[in-house]
Write a protein that holds these residues in place. Sequence first.
Motif, PDB file in Angstrom:
ATOM      1  N   THR A 163       0.814  -1.223   0.000  1.00 22.81           N
ATOM      2  CA  THR A 163       0.000   0.000   0.000  1.00 22.81           C
ATOM      3  C   THR A 163       0.846   1.271   0.000  1.00 22.81           C
ATOM      4  N   LEU A 166       0.342   2.934  -3.209  1.00 22.89           N
ATOM      5  CA  LEU A 166      -1.011   3.370  -3.545  1.00 22.89           C
ATOM      6  C   LEU A 166      -1.017   4.894  -3.606  1.00 22.89           C
ATOM      7  N   SER A 170      -4.759   5.709  -7.839  1.00 24.11           N
ATOM      8  CA  SER A 170      -5.136   4.286  -7.831  1.00 24.11           C
ATOM      9  C   SER A 170      -6.117   3.975  -6.704  1.00 24.11           C
ATOM     10  N   PHE A 483      -3.854   0.036  -9.829  1.00 21.41           N
ATOM     11  CA  PHE A 483      -2.586  -0.059  -9.101  1.00 21.41           C
ATOM     12  C   PHE A 483      -1.455  -0.471 -10.050  1.00 21.41           C
TER      13      PHE A 483
END
Length: 534
Positions: A163, A166, A170, A483
Amino acid sequence: MAGGGGAAPAPKQDELHPHPVKDQLPNVAYCITSPPPWPEAILLGFQHYLVMLGTTVIIPTALVPQMGGGDDEKARVVQTILFVSGLNTLLQSFFGTRLPAVIGGSYTFVAPTISIILAGRYSNIVDPHEKFLRIMRGTQGALIVASTLQIIVGFSGLWRNVTRFLSPLSAVPLVALAGFGLYELGFPGVAKCTEIGLPQLIWLIILSQYLPHAIHVHKHIFERFAVLFSVAIIWLYAYLLTVGGAYRHAAPKTQLHCRTDRSGLVSAAPWIRVPYPFQWGAPTFDAGEAFAMMAASFAALVESTGAFIAVSRYASATPLPPSVLSRGVGWQGIGILLDGLFGTGNGSSVSVENAGLLALTRVGSRRVVQISAGFMIFFSILGKFGAVFASIPAPIIAALYCIFFAYVGSVGLSFLQFCNLNSFRTKFILGFSFFMGLSVPQYFNEYTAVAGYGPVHTGARWFNDIINVIFSSKPFVAGFVAFFLDNTLHRHDNTSRKDRGHHWWDKFRSFRGDTRSEEFYSLPFNLNKYFPSV
């Protein structure tokens, strides 16, 4: 321009500026750390409990009869889900992400459970109760194994490393489809009994959106308790229709959805009963089923990430540091382990509808959600009282979904404020991930509806289940596509970095990057000393 007299005055300079970007959502009445006064907090907590009841009841109502159980088993399963949801919500709010997120039943786990129900080895059991027990133990074993995925991915910090990449761009498709992707549970559910569902939807909108502006009450009583008011009014109305004999000659299906006395829960529920681990017997393990449940656990992990991001926004907190998100996922894994031990017949994830309720009430207080967890545990033990609320007709719940899922979808779109919408790279990633996130699961679901099995139909049932479950999840497909593209397309280009909004979230990538992270997400009882967040 000819004749200056008729021309509009030149706009003021500040009117032409775009809206400023906000790290934290403004206009939230109570953020995570500021609880409302006790009476209000208790009522708001009860409202959260009412909202989470929908999923809690709908899933066993669909699954238990297929497993061979009757009303008695259904009431016990509903109680067990309620009890475990209360425990999980408390664990998540104290030790997990510390967000005001309700952890409840999840639709993602329904497909692998149905796969277990249809397994060949249960088809020759004649006694329905015995069949129910055997299938329930099978799901328990699969859930216990599947929980290890989230526990390992979360507590090892693996999800933190994922993450970190991220960006706001995304996050948009992931969070938006965590809400919008549940559209099948909205109006189609309302329409099962339009005369109850539609008035509920209209009343809720009037009470929460129009009335506060029409009547200037000092306290925000209408928008904050719109769910309680509208559900009470429509439930009473549905009860009067039932008693008045409006459905006496209606089709059985209409009676099931519209009548207030058709759930069979009140009569079947015991007065007092405490759910306990292994109440259905010792779990049984099957490798294929465990793999299928693991796939659902992985899809739920991605969906919950989207829901956690939505909750953090509506609670007016700063963006979630990846380490905190990872910690929350680990505790969610422990939640699925508890589901397996107690035998809920279903895994758990972040309740999207309760995230939407935070938006409707504008109260993102942690204490409110902890109080709602108290209600879940209390009403799961006092079965009869809990069953009364659990017998609210499903179309009323579906009407609530229409608003709550929409709020979660729109908070996903709100992250576009950090992105450059005039960039073609942004347009491609955004459009393509949204489109595929809707289109791919549509193909999988349509194929399954017609053929009775998914597009991937090899000899290995567990493999089929893994692929079919993962690609039927809209937030998973959209989030994965976004992503992947966001991290591979011109990634090191400086303008791309700005276009995707990556620089806005830089200071939240580590726990120490922003002082506010400490305020919102640090662990209680000085536990940060022993479990530091990085």
